[in-house]
Design an enzyme around this catalytic site. Structure first.
Site, short mmCIF file in Angstrom:
data_model
loop_
_atom_site.label_atom_id
_atom_site.label_comp_id
_atom_site.label_asym_id
_atom_site.label_seq_id
_atom_site.Cartn_x
_atom_site.Cartn_y
_atom_site.Cartn_z
N PRO A 2 38.34 20.21 -77.19
CA PRO A 2 38.21 18.80 -77.57
C PRO A 2 37.29 18.65 -78.77
O PRO A 2 36.25 19.30 -78.87
CB PRO A 2 37.60 18.16 -76.32
N GLU A 3 37.70 17.80 -79.70
CA GLU A 3 36.91 17.53 -80.89
C GLU A 3 36.35 16.13 -80.82
O GLU A 3 36.41 15.48 -79.77
CB GLU A 3 37.78 17.77 -82.14
N HIS A 95 40.18 22.62 -59.90
CA HIS A 95 39.10 23.26 -60.66
C HIS A 95 37.85 22.39 -60.74
O HIS A 95 37.12 22.42 -61.73
CB HIS A 95 39.60 23.61 -62.07
N ARG A 114 38.78 26.73 -67.21
CA ARG A 114 38.34 28.01 -67.81
C ARG A 114 36.84 28.25 -67.72
O ARG A 114 36.36 29.32 -68.09
CB ARG A 114 38.80 28.06 -69.27
#
Length: 285
Positions: A2-3, A95, A114
């Site tokens: 994400p930016e 998750h 992740r």
């Protein structure tokens, strides 16, 4: 990863749902998600419980909740991190890493497939209401205190490729691979162009395109490719539909029709039009 637009969308959602809500008993379900909180997960949970967020701030790709104790809950989403607002009792996400109950019956859930993202309790650094661990991060172009002329001077003083400079978070924050490629396409600049070879006018034009493309992405909720980035309500962004370069390998350029190419760059990919964005001679040899 994400930016700036994606993180800003999440920041706004947290500001709406978390500010003024007292935090209950925090659960750390995966210690890697608080690995940078040096005192450990038990201290993280104990210190965060009972506090109340008073504001949510952002610097580039980092965001944090300002807490009434003076602590700051810093969040970096990494590659796949999500900050979700869910009603208490809703089944856990596969998750789910950290659960932060709020006094209105909702809870903040840090979900991270992740586990490259992290949460950290920090204190104020040299700048007011900025965590010490973010002090080194430059202002981003959507910040009211960002000075375009100072950025241009710093950019042209560097001896590097222009895309590498755009990704340097100590020079300008919030820009990642997607929006760098899109801004360079709009500016008709190849990613390997030397920063020292840019004129002031070219550098200012490039900065304008960086700001423009990220603002457009923010207006439609950011860019979602693999479903990992979502806002606090679990909704995806739609800027993928407006991309002109990134991820468009072998598709025609929207300006000239030449097929977009993919080139290796810093263990990642760079997408550009070989006609509109001519590579410098050194890059072609």
């Amino acid at each position: 990863m994400p930016e700036l637009p994606e993180v800003e969308v999440v920041r706004r959602g947290l500001a709406e749902h978390a500010v003024g809500r007292r935090i209950g008993a925090v659960e750390v379900l995966h210690t890697r998600s608080v690995r940078r909180h040096v005192p450990g997960p038990a201290d993280f949970a104990a210190r965060l419980g009972g506090q109340t967020p008073t504001a949510v701030r952002r610097r580039g790709k980092y965001m944090w909740l300002v807490l009434d104790s003076g602590d700051m809950l810093l969040a970096h989403l990494g590659m796949s991190g999500q900050m979700l607002v869910q009603p208490q009792g809703k089944p856990d996400e596969k998750h789910l890493r950290v659960r932060i109950p709020l006094d209105d019956g909702n809870e903040l859930r840090f979900v991270d497939q992740r586990t490259f993202g992290h949460l950290l309790l920090d204190r104020e650094g040299e700048r007011a209401e900025v965590p010490s661990s973010v002090d080194h991060i430059a202002l981003d172009p959507l910040d009211a205190e960002f000075v375009p002329e100072a950025f241009v001077r710093a950019l042209r003083a560097k001896r590097t490729e222009v895309k590498r400079a755009l990704l340097d978070q100590s020079l300008i924050s919030g820009v990642g691979n997607i929006y760098a490629d899109e801004a360079l396409w709009r500016a008709r600049l190849h990613w390997a162009r030397s920063t020292r070879g840019l004129s002031d006018a070219q550098a200012l034009e490039l900065l304008g395109h960086v700001t423009e493309v990220m603002t457009e992405a923010l207006d439609v909720g950011g860019t979602t490719f693999d479903g990992l980035y979502v806002n606090v309500n679990g909704e995806s962004g739609y800027f993928e539909r407006g991309l002109n370069a990134y991820g468009r390998r072998d598709r025609p350029c929207g300006r000239c029709g030449t097929l977009i190419v993919r080139e290796a760059f810093m263990n990642r990919s760079s997408f550009s039009c070989p006609s509109c964005q001519r590579a410098p001679r050194a890059a072609r040899s």
